[in-house]
Design an enzyme around this catalytic site. Structure first.
Site, PDB file in Angstrom:
ATOM      1  CG  ASP A 209       1.054  14.081  -2.215  1.00 28.49           C
ATOM      2  OD1 ASP A 209       1.819  13.456  -2.972  1.00 28.49           O
ATOM      3  OD2 ASP A 209       0.773  13.710  -1.063  1.00 28.49           O
TER       4      ASP A 209
ATOM      5  CB  SER B  52       5.774   9.455   3.577  1.00 29.97           C
ATOM      6  OG  SER B  52       6.198   9.929   2.311  1.00 29.97           O
TER       7      SER B  52
ATOM      8  CG  HIS C  19       2.370  10.643  -0.225  1.00 28.87           C
ATOM      9  ND1 HIS C  19       2.973  11.881  -0.330  1.00 28.87           N
ATOM     10  CD2 HIS C  19       3.177   9.890   0.560  1.00 28.87           C
ATOM     11  CE1 HIS C  19       4.097  11.881   0.367  1.00 28.87           C
ATOM     12  NE2 HIS C  19       4.248  10.681   0.909  1.00 28.87           N
TER      13      HIS C  19
END
Length: 396
Positions: free
Chosen positions: A369, A132, A372
């Site tokens: 997170d 991702s 990312h």
């Protein structure tokens, strides 16, 4: 036979008609550009738009410096931002993290010029293969290119994506392969409730290896999925695992599988006619606990390179990648290059979504997170590096 005065008169009339039509076209294009900023002309040259850095300069060593002109798109002007990386939409209170750019030691790295990029890749194709974070990078590029053109979505109903830039006949694709090699779910729950995977370290993941042969450029990556609960197979037999908690199976470090996965991926690329960029490991920045134990990333400024060193798993993963890259070169795979972002991203603990990938009041189980990158954000500087590397390829 036509008389000369008549022929001259007709030629003069033709030239006037062409001149009038050209002037009208220029007026029309100017009006379109004024009313639609996304079609505006390229920005004038400035020190940041200087000629590409010399090949002798190490563009991967440097520091982050202030860039008051950034960002070059916003979460309101670009529709390609994944919600989990749309930090400004979900209330991140600070914005200084988007006001920096990467500055190599000893040379200038020009800012990403979308017109120049699209001109280089005109009539060509580029694919991202990986997890991702690769998708994160692709969405960053789509947003940066939105000042020139938005692509048409040509994707099948799968996790893969295919975008077409019609005016440049350029295709950009994304193939989901978080381990780069063949894998499968062994147990939906596993020892930590996030699943247990079988990982076949010496077998190709044909979901991407069978589809990339027509591409001109390939960017491969892998990283954080190798910390998941996995059982390792080689020659179709179990050789160890990572946090599998199964009896009579030896627990091995993530780098064991990481190294072998890249070795297999490079083997798949030995007959690839295009150029492959191996994008190196992008560090996470959890502090105060692991990702599932309250860890968070709350810093608000970049770190300085003179006080920061690679260590721990980040160092080991980075070293394993580079060693497998050199081994692939030694086996004659001359089409591979390195896009070494590890050190530069180690300096950006401020660039992750943290809790700003969803509304605070949402009743969902989502961890902070710190893997990312916010869009816009530090990952946009990867486009500066990518354009530099493509320029170098064009000059080879």
């Amino acid at each position: 036979m036509e008389f000369l005065p008549i022929r001259k008169a007709r030629n003069l009339i033709r030239r006037k008609i062409i001149w009038i039509a050209t002037a009208a076209a220029i007026i029309l294009v100017t009006a379109i550009c004024v009313s639609n900023p996304q079609y505006a002309s390229p920005p004038p040259k400035s020190p940041s738009m200087a000629p590409p850095a010399q090949e002798a300069c190490d563009i991967f060593s440097g520091d982050w410096i202030p860039d008051p002109e950034a960002p070059y798109y916003t979460n309101k002007t670009c529709w390609a931002i994944h919600d989990h990386q749309n930090c400004m939409k979900y209330g991140r209170p600070d914005s200084d993290f988007i006001k920096w750019r990467w500055k190599p030691d000893g040379c200038e790295l020009p800012l990403f010029n979308p017109y120049q990029f699209l001109d280089i890749v005109r009539g060509k194709s580029l694919a991202f293969v990986g997890d991702s974070v690769a998708r994160n990078q692709m969405q960053s590029i789509i947003c940066l290119l939105s000042r020139v053109e938005y692509p048409i979505d040509m994707s099948p109903p799968t996790t893969d994506k295919h975008w077409k830039y019609v005016n440049y006949n350029f295709t950009m694709s994304y193939f989901w392969s978080p381990f780069l090699v063949r894998s499968g779910v062994r147990d939906d729950v596993g020892p930590t409730n996030i699943g247990l995977f079988n990982l076949y370290l010496d077998e190709l993941d044909e979901s991407w290896t069978d589809q990339i042969h027509g591409f001109d450029y390939l960017i491969i990556n892998a990283g954080h999925w190798f910390n998941r609960n996995t059982v390792y197979y080689e020659s179709r037999r179990v050789v160890g695992c990572r946090y599998c908690l199964l009896p009579n199976i030896t627990d091995l470090p993530a780098t064991y599988a990481y190294r072998r996965a890249f070795r297999t991926a490079f083997r798949a690329l030995e007959n690839f006619a295009g150029v492959t960029l191996m994008r190196t490991f992008a560090p996470a920045h959890f502090e105060g606990g692991e990702w599932n134990a309250g860890g968070d990333c709350v810093r608000r400024r970049p770190l300085w390179s003179n006080g920061t060193v690679l260590d721990g798993q980040t160092l080991d993963m980075h070293a394993a990648q580079l060693e497998e890259f050199r081994a692939a070169m030694g086996r004659g795979n001359r089409g591979v290059r390195v896009m070494d972002v590890t050190k530069m991203m180690l300096l950006r603990p401020d660039g992750h979504p943290s809790r700003y990938g969803h509304w605070a009041q949402e009743k969902v189980v989502l961890y902070n997170d710190c893997v990312h990158w916010c869009l816009p954000g530090p990952i946009d500087s990867w486009a500066d590096i990518l354009l530099h590397l493509l320029n170098m390829e064009a000059r080879r």
